[in-house]
Design a protein around this motif. Sequence first.
Motif, PDB file in Angstrom:
ATOM      1  N   ASP A  77      44.926  22.954  40.198  1.00  0.00           N
ATOM      2  CA  ASP A  77      44.321  24.114  39.541  1.00  0.00           C
ATOM      3  C   ASP A  77      44.488  25.345  40.429  1.00  0.00           C
ATOM      4  OD1 ASP A  77      43.416  22.632  37.362  1.00  0.00           O
ATOM      5  OD2 ASP A  77      41.495  22.165  38.333  1.00  0.00           O
ATOM      6  N   GLU A  78      44.620  26.505  39.808  1.00  0.00           N
ATOM      7  CA  GLU A  78      44.716  27.748  40.558  1.00  0.00           C
ATOM      8  C   GLU A  78      43.365  28.433  40.632  1.00  0.00           C
ATOM      9  OE1 GLU A  78      49.412  28.819  39.642  1.00  0.00           O
ATOM     10  OE2 GLU A  78      47.828  30.146  38.891  1.00  0.00           O
ATOM     11  N   VAL A  79      43.091  29.001  41.804  1.00  0.00           N
ATOM     12  CA  VAL A  79      41.836  29.697  42.063  1.00  0.00           C
ATOM     13  C   VAL A  79      42.170  31.094  42.580  1.00  0.00           C
ATOM     14  CG1 VAL A  79      39.692  29.712  43.375  1.00  0.00           C
ATOM     15  CG2 VAL A  79      40.678  27.527  42.614  1.00  0.00           C
ATOM     16  N   ILE A  80      41.638  32.108  41.933  1.00  0.00           N
ATOM     17  CA  ILE A  80      41.904  33.491  42.316  1.00  0.00           C
ATOM     18  C   ILE A  80      40.819  33.974  43.267  1.00  0.00           C
ATOM     19  CG2 ILE A  80      42.124  35.865  41.488  1.00  0.00           C
ATOM     20  CD1 ILE A  80      43.116  34.691  38.816  1.00  0.00           C
ATOM     21  N   THR A  81      41.242  34.528  44.408  1.00  0.00           N
ATOM     22  CA  THR A  81      40.297  35.103  45.350  1.00  0.00           C
ATOM     23  C   THR A  81      41.026  36.154  46.185  1.00  0.00           C
ATOM     24  OG1 THR A  81      38.531  34.590  46.929  1.00  0.00           O
ATOM     25  CG2 THR A  81      40.625  33.397  47.203  1.00  0.00           C
ATOM     26  N   VAL A  82      40.428  36.536  47.321  1.00  0.00           N
ATOM     27  CA  VAL A  82      41.003  37.571  48.185  1.00  0.00           C
ATOM     28  C   VAL A  82      41.432  36.977  49.507  1.00  0.00           C
ATOM     29  CG1 VAL A  82      39.750  39.490  47.142  1.00  0.00           C
ATOM     30  CG2 VAL A  82      38.688  38.176  49.006  1.00  0.00           C
ATOM     31  N   SER A  83      42.281  37.715  50.221  1.00  0.00           N
ATOM     32  CA  SER A  83      42.805  37.259  51.509  1.00  0.00           C
ATOM     33  C   SER A  83      42.052  37.853  52.691  1.00  0.00           C
ATOM     34  CB  SER A  83      44.296  37.623  51.609  1.00  0.00           C
ATOM     35  OG  SER A  83      44.870  37.159  52.803  1.00  0.00           O
ATOM     36  N   ASN A  84      41.261  38.900  52.474  1.00  0.00           N
ATOM     37  CA  ASN A  84      40.514  39.508  53.581  1.00  0.00           C
ATOM     38  C   ASN A  84      39.131  38.871  53.689  1.00  0.00           C
ATOM     39  OD1 ASN A  84      39.312  40.666  51.289  1.00  0.00           O
ATOM     40  ND2 ASN A  84      38.751  42.524  52.413  1.00  0.00           N
ATOM     41  N   THR A  85      39.123  37.565  53.785  1.00  0.00           N
ATOM     42  CA  THR A  85      37.887  36.808  53.892  1.00  0.00           C
ATOM     43  C   THR A  85      37.983  35.909  55.103  1.00  0.00           C
ATOM     44  OG1 THR A  85      36.416  35.246  52.721  1.00  0.00           O
ATOM     45  CG2 THR A  85      38.790  34.974  52.387  1.00  0.00           C
ATOM     46  N   ALA A  86      36.875  35.294  55.463  1.00  0.00           N
ATOM     47  CA  ALA A  86      36.928  34.267  56.497  1.00  0.00           C
ATOM     48  C   ALA A  86      37.764  33.108  55.973  1.00  0.00           C
ATOM     49  CB  ALA A  86      35.516  33.799  56.844  1.00  0.00           C
ATOM     50  N   LYS A 126      41.928  28.119  36.944  1.00  0.00           N
ATOM     51  CA  LYS A 126      40.688  27.427  36.573  1.00  0.00           C
ATOM     52  C   LYS A 126      39.446  28.158  37.054  1.00  0.00           C
ATOM     53  CE  LYS A 126      38.604  23.835  34.719  1.00  0.00           C
ATOM     54  NZ  LYS A 126      38.842  22.450  35.186  1.00  0.00           N
ATOM     55  N   ALA A 127      39.589  28.947  38.126  1.00  0.00           N
ATOM     56  CA  ALA A 127      38.388  29.537  38.724  1.00  0.00           C
ATOM     57  C   ALA A 127      38.689  30.866  39.389  1.00  0.00           C
ATOM     58  CB  ALA A 127      37.790  28.577  39.753  1.00  0.00           C
ATOM     59  N   GLY A 151      38.135  31.070  29.684  1.00  0.00           N
ATOM     60  CA  GLY A 151      37.607  29.740  29.938  1.00  0.00           C
ATOM     61  C   GLY A 151      37.625  29.351  31.403  1.00  0.00           C
ATOM     62  N   LEU A 152      37.340  30.300  32.284  1.00  0.00           N
ATOM     63  CA  LEU A 152      37.359  30.052  33.722  1.00  0.00           C
ATOM     64  C   LEU A 152      35.935  29.896  34.251  1.00  0.00           C
ATOM     65  CD1 LEU A 152      39.902  32.858  34.734  1.00  0.00           C
ATOM     66  CD2 LEU A 152      40.392  30.511  33.980  1.00  0.00           C
ATOM     67  N   VAL A 153      35.823  29.289  35.424  1.00  0.00           N
ATOM     68  CA  VAL A 153      34.528  29.245  36.091  1.00  0.00           C
ATOM     69  C   VAL A 153      34.502  30.326  37.164  1.00  0.00           C
ATOM     70  CG1 VAL A 153      34.112  26.824  35.620  1.00  0.00           C
ATOM     71  CG2 VAL A 153      35.298  27.452  37.717  1.00  0.00           C
ATOM     72  N   LEU A 154      33.323  30.881  37.396  1.00  0.00           N
ATOM     73  CA  LEU A 154      33.135  31.956  38.364  1.00  0.00           C
ATOM     74  C   LEU A 154      32.202  31.461  39.464  1.00  0.00           C
ATOM     75  CD1 LEU A 154      33.385  34.900  39.328  1.00  0.00           C
ATOM     76  CD2 LEU A 154      31.536  35.501  37.745  1.00  0.00           C
ATOM     77  N   LEU A 155      32.727  31.415  40.689  1.00  0.00           N
ATOM     78  CA  LEU A 155      31.944  30.991  41.849  1.00  0.00           C
ATOM     79  C   LEU A 155      31.750  32.191  42.762  1.00  0.00           C
ATOM     80  CD1 LEU A 155      30.649  28.777  43.662  1.00  0.00           C
ATOM     81  CD2 LEU A 155      32.921  28.447  44.669  1.00  0.00           C
ATOM     82  N   GLU A 156      30.512  32.448  43.136  1.00  0.00           N
ATOM     83  CA  GLU A 156      30.207  33.498  44.109  1.00  0.00           C
ATOM     84  C   GLU A 156      30.205  32.907  45.517  1.00  0.00           C
ATOM     85  OE1 GLU A 156      26.893  36.258  43.047  1.00  0.00           O
ATOM     86  OE2 GLU A 156      26.577  34.813  41.424  1.00  0.00           O
TER      87      GLU A 156
END
Length: 373
Positions: A77-86, A126-127, A151-156
């Motif tokens: 599954d693919e998860v979208i986020t950022v690269s300037n994170t820990a 997926k997220a 139809g994606l899930v959102l995780l904080e």
Amino acid sequence: MAVQVWDYLPEYRNERADILDAVETVFESGQLVLGKSVAGFEQEFAGYHGMPYCASVDNGTNAIRLALLALGVGAGDEVITVSNTAAPTVVAIDGIGAVTRFVDVRAADFLMDTEQVAAAITPRTKAIVAVHLYGQCVDLAPLERLAADHGLVLLEDCAQAHGARGRGRIAGSVGDAAAFSFYPTKVLGGYGDGGAVLTRSSEVDAAVRRLRYYGMGEVYYVEQTPGFNSRLDEVQAEILRRKLGRLDEYIAGRRRVARRYAEGLAAVTGEGGLLLPRPAPGNDHVYYVYVVRHPERDRILERLRARGIRLNISYPWPVHTMAGFAHLDCAKGSLPVTERLAGEIFSLPMYPSLPGHVQDQVIEELIAVLNEV
């Protein structure tokens, strides 16, 4: 003595009696694993956020990992986020066999550029993991709409945003689940590792509880795999329980430190000078770290080190540029804002018990160095 960006000793000296009493309370309880302190902290932490469910875990990385698994995200599954994170944000995604897809951030506040997320969605997505960075919240409204539409899930990822609010909503209360870290440096930090997952879903909560305990529903009986040994320690839970009652006080202290920086550094800020952190519209910043920008960052840090002030960079290497994530095939240059910021940002000392004379020393020495470069 050299000035550091963080020091727990002033806080410990102020709260020593309560911290040691927390340890004694656990040792006298007769239960050292998943006892009353864990249950009490989970209930109180959920209540602070107006949420029905909280499952504590052993660290923030596993909070993300177990939350994603509980939300049905898995291998491929693919998860979208950022690269300037820990790095742990992506370590957790990678650890379940999912594939991280990065979007860039906004230069003004370092937060996810939500306008880029729609174009990053593919049939395998997926997220979305929204990283509330440095103490303030990503604008979740557009991400909520995208998640609903696709139809994606959102995780904080709330590891850096305990008590922060965005447009009136407290971090951790918006997505399908939220992951927290209680690493000692955090706004709410323990005296060791710890983490938690908040959710409104009883099914997600139950899944995290099984995952953290070998996949067991009942003792000795594994209901599902994978399973992990990812329980929050009773001692840390009791310490966090005590400190949770002081969380608003800690946040107020961080904001006082931030105001003192803004006032003390006003003369050297602005175009071509030092850029101070700014809350995004609608945000209540809790200043987990106080991240500033300057194009001559490396020269500034070198000269400050010579003056006995050792500052930090959060973070010097965007995740997509690290050798350990070369398999994600995200080329250098593909996230220009993220990469530019990584060469300019650095963090000033920030914690509620930062002594005033130490902060004044940092301000004075920084101004002197800025006038030299």
